[in-house]
Design a protein around this motif. Structure first.
Motif, short mmCIF file in Angstrom:
data_model
loop_
_atom_site.label_atom_id
_atom_site.label_comp_id
_atom_site.label_asym_id
_atom_site.label_seq_id
_atom_site.Cartn_x
_atom_site.Cartn_y
_atom_site.Cartn_z
N PRO A 122 0.89 -1.15 -0.07
CA PRO A 122 -0.08 -0.13 0.11
C PRO A 122 0.91 1.31 -0.04
O PRO A 122 0.34 2.31 -0.85
N ILE A 123 2.14 1.45 0.93
CA ILE A 123 2.68 2.56 0.76
C ILE A 123 3.34 2.79 -0.47
O ILE A 123 3.50 4.14 -0.98
N GLU A 124 3.97 1.74 -1.03
CA GLU A 124 4.39 1.98 -2.48
C GLU A 124 3.52 2.59 -3.54
O GLU A 124 3.92 3.30 -4.04
N ASN A 125 2.24 2.05 -3.49
CA ASN A 125 1.62 2.29 -4.52
C ASN A 125 0.72 3.42 -4.38
O ASN A 125 0.73 4.18 -5.31
N LEU A 126 0.49 3.76 -2.98
CA LEU A 126 0.05 5.17 -2.76
C LEU A 126 0.84 6.37 -2.93
O LEU A 126 0.54 7.31 -3.33
N THR A 127 2.05 6.14 -2.43
CA THR A 127 3.18 7.19 -2.81
C THR A 127 3.43 7.34 -4.20
O THR A 127 3.24 8.50 -4.87
N LYS A 128 3.37 6.30 -4.89
CA LYS A 128 3.52 6.28 -6.42
C LYS A 128 2.22 7.16 -7.18
O LYS A 128 2.32 8.23 -8.10
N THR A 129 1.08 6.81 -6.79
CA THR A 129 -0.22 7.45 -7.26
C THR A 129 -0.20 9.11 -6.76
O THR A 129 -0.44 9.52 -7.83
N PHE A 130 0.18 9.25 -5.51
CA PHE A 130 -0.35 10.64 -5.10
C PHE A 130 1.06 11.57 -5.63
O PHE A 130 0.93 12.70 -6.12
N THR A 131 2.18 11.11 -5.61
CA THR A 131 3.45 11.93 -6.06
C THR A 131 3.30 12.36 -7.74
O THR A 131 4.05 13.02 -8.05
N GLN A 132 2.39 11.46 -8.51
CA GLN A 132 2.17 12.02 -9.93
C GLN A 132 1.54 13.40 -10.01
O GLN A 132 1.62 13.87 -10.97
N GLY A 133 0.76 13.72 -8.75
CA GLY A 133 0.34 15.14 -8.60
C GLY A 133 -0.85 15.38 -9.10
O GLY A 133 -1.60 16.53 -9.06
N HIS B 281 -1.68 4.06 5.72
CA HIS B 281 -2.15 4.57 4.22
C HIS B 281 -2.54 5.69 3.88
O HIS B 281 -2.65 6.28 2.84
N LEU B 282 -2.15 6.56 5.35
CA LEU B 282 -2.50 7.99 4.85
C LEU B 282 -1.39 8.87 4.72
O LEU B 282 -1.50 10.05 4.68
N TYR B 283 -0.40 8.35 5.04
CA TYR B 283 0.97 9.02 5.01
C TYR B 283 1.12 9.96 3.64
O TYR B 283 1.56 11.17 3.78
N SER B 284 1.19 9.21 2.63
CA SER B 284 1.18 10.15 1.21
C SER B 284 0.02 11.21 1.12
O SER B 284 0.10 12.17 0.74
N ALA B 285 -1.35 10.55 1.39
CA ALA B 285 -2.29 11.85 1.03
C ALA B 285 -2.31 12.89 2.11
O ALA B 285 -2.76 13.90 1.43
#
Length: 260
Positions: free
Chosen positions: A40-51, A69-73
């Motif tokens: 989850p961390i890898e995929n959420l980080t990748k998804t959110f950092t695309q902007g 799972h909310l760290y990137s969000a």
């Protein structure tokens, strides 16, 4: 295993701390780390950092009382509203958010997250950021038309659903029905992020056996499209760990948006 003896998460609840210890801790015998933490961390980080997924409000509808799972969000939304079906899960999560004695230690997940982000020096900042971004943890009733009645939530820019549909859906119709509800909570063009387990029939938490809805990638994709979503990204990872606590075959992450 007798399906009649399995409990429904949103009806019977479970021991939220035991769930964290068994599936999300850093204990040496916790074998789910690659799937429950890293994936989850890898995929959420990748998804959110695309902007392209960002905004004012993200609504989190996830099982249990986990937070990683909310760290990137928290870097891309002004406010994260967390909805829980269980008072026990709310109490467990608030214990962490309020930095109370006895709170579950998420240090291992925070460390993993900042390493994946390439920002290992921001460990403390990350935990402070996620706490400050969550103004409300609210009780909800999934069966009500307005799940937070009598409070009306603002339309969300994004809804994040982690493992909840696996635990509350009894059949395919339920899955589609909940997707329809989530869609109504989103702004036109808003995003839906799903994390789920494929091929699961049960999950053990302490002495309880929790029901799980069995589905595959093809069904999930078709259900989303059928409810007016466009799938932007989908990835699965086959299970490699060995444990009798849960019988899933793979984990899935889907990023989709609601057609305007």
């Amino acid at each position: 295993m007798d399906s009649d003896s399995r409990k429904l998460y949103h009806v019977h609840g479970f021991d939220s701390r035991q769930f964290l210890e068994d599936y999300l801790s850093d204990k040496p015998d916790m074998v789910f780390g690659d799937d429950s933490l890293k994936f989850p961390i890898e995929n959420l980080t990748k998804t959110f950092t695309q902007g392209h997924i960002k905004g004012d409000v993200l609504i989190d509808l996830s099982i249990g009382s986990f937070i990683h799972h909310l760290y990137s969000a928290c870097e891309f939304f002004q406010h994260i509203i967390v909805l829980k079906v269980s008072d026990r899960c709310i109490m467990e999560l608030k214990r962490y958010l309020d930095s109370r004695t006895g709170a579950f230690d998420w240090g291992h997940a925070t460390k993993l997250h900042v390493e994946i982000e390439g920002k290992s020096d921001q460990f403390q900042d990350k935990e402070e950021k996620v706490r400050s971004t969550i103004p409300h943890v609210m009780k909800c009733d999934l069966e009500k038309e307005n799940m937070t009645d009598p409070i009306d939530l603002p339309p969300a820019d994004c809804i994040l659903v982690a493992w909840l549909l696996d635990a509350v859906c009894k059949d395919q119709d339920d899955y589609r029905r909940y997707l329809r509800k989530f869609s109504r909570m989103l702004k036109p063009g808003g995003h839906l992020l799903l994390i789920g387990l494929l091929g699961t029939t049960y999950c053990k938490v302490g002495n309880d056996t929790i029901h799980a809805f069995t589905y595959d990638e093809d069904f999930a994709s078709k259900a989303l499209v059928g409810e007016g979503f466009v799938i932007d990204y989908c990835v699965t990872k086959k299970r490699t760990n060995v444990s009798e606590l849960m019988d899933y075959k793979a984990i899935i992450f889907i990023a989709a948006h609601k057609e305007k």
